[in-house]
Design an enzyme around this catalytic site. Structure first.
Site, PDB file in Angstrom:
ATOM      1  CD  GLU A 155    -110.537 -23.089 -34.574  1.00 39.02           C
ATOM      2  OE1 GLU A 155    -110.272 -22.326 -35.552  1.00 39.02           O
ATOM      3  OE2 GLU A 155    -110.973 -23.002 -33.604  1.00 39.02           O
ATOM      4  CD  GLU A 192    -110.294 -18.457 -35.208  1.00 39.60           C
ATOM      5  OE1 GLU A 192    -109.046 -17.436 -34.467  1.00 39.60           O
ATOM      6  OE2 GLU A 192    -111.500 -18.913 -34.522  1.00 39.60           O
TER       7      GLU A 192
END
Ligand SMILES: *[C@@H]1O[C@H](CO)[C@@H](O)[C@H](O)[C@H]1NC(C)=O
Length: 504
Positions: free
Chosen positions: A350, A247
């Site tokens: 994810e 991220e």
């Protein structure tokens, strides 16, 4: 009333391999309770003989991997919803399904009696379970740890002399991973992702918050990856892939847990001048490098500068996507990303439920609504080039932790250490309806349906079998007629609010 229906449904499921021991909490379906002495496993489910199809069903009203084998038909059911498969139109090749070996996973698994630990890992990895084969390993700590840490927290150690794996690796990750490998009948592919470099390598000197990697640390941080890959390989865990940063755009916000900010341009330059060449020099070019590792809303803009620069793109194998903005961003961005370079793959790396709520709603025991919502997006991503789905924590506690940043989440398996039990959530079955049947190398084929509350994705497996995954989101039964143009029809009734895998 609901529990009476559940009992009846379970009595009716004569073909179940191993029955779910249901327990209802306050939501719309049940968890399946496992402990040291018992755990439901679907067993080995084979393709049926020619002339038959096998339907595996889970439903809000209590079915869990209920197996039926029935004859195919030579005629379409005229009243049914048409599901049309185009076997000639093969699209992406599947890589796999799985979850993540976080510290929280290990802590929770280890909190159970040994026999229950074994049953939990079997549920995911053994052939009689759901056959996970693609797993993520955080490189050092993340929020799903009990503290923020890296593999070298000695300030200024640019030569990485003090680099080492931690107690967490030896207690929570490595032993479980080795056991999973032993239980599995397939090769499990592992990929590593870092959340944050050592805090001293960053502009803000912290694992979290808003900060980037100091430019003079671009090379030491690359060497750190090589050490991780070597260290895990020495433990008997060869890596298959890497993401360069979890991220990355979260590192420009005042993020609560471990992160590191990378603009797309810096990521491009670091990959082509440092990380790519460093891995190559270490003989690690074989590792699949997957960039972005963040939500749909960053696509395709974030990967575009990397894929458009051949010096960088040569080191990239695919785009890693997280699920958390799928609700708000059209799946067309996945198509646009795929179109940037059709040779590179897309993989969901994810996802979990409960990420957007606080408090007691983090874990919703027995929620079919959450499983249905999740399955809807898994199927959608498959229909937009994703080559698999890697769920987040393999096991969390009753609160959805532990998590040093109090970012409590839901998971496919929830551990109740006090009772020595663990609960297979409806989410577990949602993943299992794909992971157990859509094996690596299967090809997704183009599929259409005429019903908006029915989601479907289909695959041809490597032996030529057909796998159709159907999600009936309607509150009523639904008759479907699957037609692949070969003159064979699968006419089948889906229960209300159910998920089904059809094999033929
Ligand atoms: C970052 O982590 C520290 C603990 O290491 C914590 O005190 C701080 O509140 C965190 N920052 C943010 C923005 O949450």
């Amino acid at each position: 009333m609901r529990s009476l229906i559940l009992v009846l449904a379970l009595l009716g499921c004569a073909h179940a391999q191993d029955e779910c021991h249901p327990r209802q909490f306050e939501y719309d379906s049940v968890v399946c309770v496992c402990d040291s002495t018992y755990c439901d496993q679907p067993g080995i489910i084979e393709f049926p003989a020619e002339g038959s199809y096998t339907a595996v069903t889970s439903s809000r009203d209590g079915l869990r991997f209920n197996v039926e084998t029935l004859p195919v038909s030579s005629e379409e059911d005229p009243g049914a919803v048409e599901v049309t498969l185009d076997r000639g139109n093969t699209i992406q090749t599947m890589i796999g399904f799985g979850g993540a070996f976080t510290d929280a996973t290990g802590i929770n698994v280890n909190s159970l009696p040994t026999e229950a630990q074994d049953l939990l890992l079997r549920s995911y990895f053994a052939p009689e379970g759901i056959g996970y084969n693609l797993c993520r390993i955080p490189i050092a700590g993340c929020d799903c740890s009990t503290r923020p840490y890296s593999y070298d927290d000695v300030e200024g150690d640019v030569e990485l002399e003090y680099w080492s794996l931690t107690e967490e690796d030896y207690q929570y990750k490595i032993p479980l991973i080795l056991q999973a490998q032993e239980l599995s009948s397939q090769e499990i592919k592992f990929f590593g992702s870092p959340w944050s470099p050592p805090s001293w390598m960053k502009t803000n000197g912290m694992f979290n918050g808003s900060g980037e990697l100091l430019k003079e640390m671009w090379q030491p941080w690359s060497e750190y990856f090589v050490k991780f890959v070597d260290a895990y390989e020495e433990q008997g865990i060869p890596l298959w892939g890497l993401t360069p940063q979890n991220e990355p755009l979260s590192g420009f916000q005042d993020w609560r847990w471990n992160t590191c900010g990378w603009t797309a341009e810096d990521m491009r330059d670091w990959l082509k001048t440092n990380l790519g060449p460093t891995l190559e020099a270490a003989g690690m070019r074989r590792l699949k490098m997957m960039v972005d590792d963040f939500n749909r809303d960053t696509l395709p803009a974030y990967v575009q500068p990397m894929l458009e620069d051949p010096d960088c793109a040569q080191y990239i194998d695919g785009t890693a996507v997280h699920w958390y903005s799928d609700r708000y961003v059209s799946a067309n961005v996945l198509d646009e990303t795929q179109a940037l370079d059709p040779e590179k793959f897309i993989l969901y790396t994810e996802a979990c439920q409960g990420y957007d709520v606080e408090g007691p709603l983090s874990v919703m025991l027995g929620s079919w609504a959450r499983a249905e919502d999740y399955a809807h997006y898994i199927i959608e991503s498959m229909n937009h080039f994703s080559t698999g789905w890697v769920d987040w924590n393999l096991a969390l506690d009753m609160q959805g932790g532990p998590n040093w940043a109090n970012n409590f989440l839901d998971a496919t398996i929830i551990v109740n250490a006090e009772e020595g039990e663990f609960y297979k959530q409806p989410l577990f079955y949602a993943l299992g309806h794909l992971s157990k049947f859509v094996l690596p190398g299967a090809q997704r084929i183009s599929t259409t349906t005429t019903q908006s509350t029915l989601d479907v994705a289909s695959f041809l497996d490597t032996a030529g079998g057909t796998v159709v995954v159907l999600l009936n989101r309607d509150d009523n039964e639904l008759d479907v007629s699957v037609n692949d143009g070969s003159g064979i029809y699968v006419n089948h009734r889906l229960p209300a609010k159910s998920l089904q895998t059809i094999l033929y």
